[in-house]
Write a protein that holds these residues in place. Sequence first.
Motif, PDB file in Angstrom:
ATOM      1  N   THR A   1     -64.987  -1.439  42.518  1.00 62.61           N
ATOM      2  CA  THR A   1     -65.731  -0.282  42.984  1.00 62.61           C
ATOM      3  C   THR A   1     -65.209   0.286  44.068  1.00 62.61           C
ATOM      4  O   THR A   1     -64.573  -1.033  44.536  1.00 62.61           O
ATOM      5  CB  THR A   1     -67.120  -1.206  42.872  1.00 62.61           C
ATOM      6  OG1 THR A   1     -68.156  -1.466  42.434  1.00 62.61           O
ATOM      7  CG2 THR A   1     -68.463  -0.697  43.884  1.00 62.61           C
TER       8      THR A   1
ATOM      9  N   GLU B   1     -59.740  -5.558  41.951  1.00 60.49           N
ATOM     10  CA  GLU B   1     -60.283  -6.824  41.568  1.00 60.49           C
ATOM     11  C   GLU B   1     -61.725  -7.034  41.939  1.00 60.49           C
ATOM     12  O   GLU B   1     -63.071  -7.839  41.232  1.00 60.49           O
ATOM     13  CB  GLU B   1     -59.486  -8.208  42.444  1.00 60.49           C
ATOM     14  CG  GLU B   1     -58.426  -8.524  42.407  1.00 60.49           C
ATOM     15  CD  GLU B   1     -58.041  -9.996  43.032  1.00 60.49           C
ATOM     16  OE1 GLU B   1     -59.019 -10.169  43.604  1.00 60.49           O
ATOM     17  OE2 GLU B   1     -57.078 -10.211  42.733  1.00 60.49           O
ATOM     18  N   ASN B   2     -62.005  -5.647  43.545  1.00 61.00           N
ATOM     19  CA  ASN B   2     -63.313  -5.794  43.422  1.00 61.00           C
ATOM     20  C   ASN B   2     -64.179  -4.753  42.836  1.00 61.00           C
ATOM     21  O   ASN B   2     -65.610  -5.036  42.569  1.00 61.00           O
ATOM     22  CB  ASN B   2     -63.247  -4.803  44.437  1.00 61.00           C
ATOM     23  CG  ASN B   2     -64.483  -4.930  45.441  1.00 61.00           C
ATOM     24  OD1 ASN B   2     -65.570  -5.195  45.059  1.00 61.00           O
ATOM     25  ND2 ASN B   2     -64.949  -3.135  46.291  1.00 61.00           N
TER      26      ASN B   2
ATOM     27  N   ASN C   1     -58.459   5.059  48.816  1.00 60.70           N
ATOM     28  CA  ASN C   1     -57.128   4.279  48.978  1.00 60.70           C
ATOM     29  C   ASN C   1     -55.690   4.488  49.240  1.00 60.70           C
ATOM     30  O   ASN C   1     -55.123   4.073  50.230  1.00 60.70           O
ATOM     31  CB  ASN C   1     -56.460   3.692  47.879  1.00 60.70           C
ATOM     32  CG  ASN C   1     -58.603   2.870  47.777  1.00 60.70           C
ATOM     33  OD1 ASN C   1     -59.171   2.291  47.974  1.00 60.70           O
ATOM     34  ND2 ASN C   1     -58.294   1.616  46.299  1.00 60.70           N
TER      35      ASN C   1
ATOM     36  N   ASN D   1     -67.201   2.786  39.687  1.00 64.23           N
ATOM     37  CA  ASN D   1     -67.155   1.708  39.617  1.00 64.23           C
ATOM     38  C   ASN D   1     -67.154   0.562  37.376  1.00 64.23           C
ATOM     39  O   ASN D   1     -66.158   1.813  36.717  1.00 64.23           O
ATOM     40  CB  ASN D   1     -68.620   0.763  39.450  1.00 64.23           C
ATOM     41  CG  ASN D   1     -69.277   1.157  39.389  1.00 64.23           C
ATOM     42  OD1 ASN D   1     -69.011   1.746  37.931  1.00 64.23           O
ATOM     43  ND2 ASN D   1     -70.694   1.795  39.269  1.00 64.23           N
TER      44      ASN D   1
END
Length: 431
Positions: free
Chosen positions: A190, A187-188, A132, A346
């Motif tokens: 993973t 929110e994802n 990220n 995750n």
Amino acid sequence: MSADKTSATAKDAPVVENPEAAAAAVTAVDPRLLVREQGLTGYIGEFKRKMKSGELGSTPVVIGLIAICVIFQSLNSQFLSAQNLSDITVTMVGTGMISVGIVFVLLLGEIDLSVGSVSGAASAIAAVLAVNQGWPEWAAVLAAVAAGAAIGALHGFFFAVLGAPAFAVTLAGLLFWLGFMLKILGENGTINLDSDGLVGKLTTYFFSDVAAAYGLAVAVVAVFFITSFLGNRRREAAGVPSRPLSDTILRTVLLAVVSFAAAAMYNQYKGLPLATVIFLVFLIGTDFVLRRTAYGRKIFALGGSVEASRRAGINVTAIRISVFAISGGFAAVGGLFLASKIASANQSAGAGDLLMNAIAAAVIGGTSLFGGRGRTWNALLGVLVIVSIQYGLQLESIAEPVKYMITAAVLLTTVVIDSVTRKTQKTAGRA
């Protein structure tokens, strides 16, 4: 006058509450001296004495490993195949790394319940920074390991400085860092990693050249012989008991058999796994720290008696904080290997039975829950037992609940053996 002297002598003589223990303590002789003077007979005699006095060492877990191999191989001929054994030795590394840190904590007679969550948080930190935030992957990995060590040091501060129980502090850490991991994953939940990147290759890269595995075997055997030989020379020069050359050669030959058998096994499949090499390096390094440095001796001393260590001038607070920092650092390293297995970080990272397996591996391998006894090699033996059982049951398509029950039975058996041997050692005057 003679009667008075006899009376005074009898009055001043120490009262021996346990004559058998006193006799055992007096007759105990350095095994190296026995082997040198009596040869194989002395070695066998010393082995029998250790078994009777409860000094079992790694004998039970080695016997257990042999039994596991025999049982599962008889049930399924694929258990001892090169592919299955290679998979076992790669899969065990993540949990094994975490267990190495647990060994350090257990040597103090304490526990760290946060390592599962810390491992998950570290893998999440590495993924967020590398994917990220666009950091170089090596920098993200270093930051994740540093974060794990800092988290462990923070736990150690609350325990060593503020006096909070390690159980409560690390239990709070388990919950907090689990929440922290979920928060930064977003929110994802993973973040996929590059399977060809640094973390991805931790468990997928193999040295395919046959010379790599055999070369490592030669290096391990050579280093073992040289260090043992030079160590014995130093002991001889200092006038203290040392092992005879024949004993060193025998140990080297046994190690060579195991090392070259492992090398041959790896070369029958994909080659030497990078994960196994890294794990061995960490095991050798940590074993050296514990057995050959002043810092390691202070950890053992602290596990034996906190008050005695304090009176001996050991900085108890600093040792405790550093040990928890080591535990956090190894939890982070283990988390990276676990992330490598699935090529992602995750929400399930660090969850499930990871914490229990990491602690169980250290205890099953021979590290005492009561502190002061254990080696980092215990983590290797223990995690081998656990992962071998898991793979053996998987080959037989045994249900997951049965895996948990069998692992629990092995752990309980190990703890009972540990408790019984401690009592036996006290009876024999060896504790």
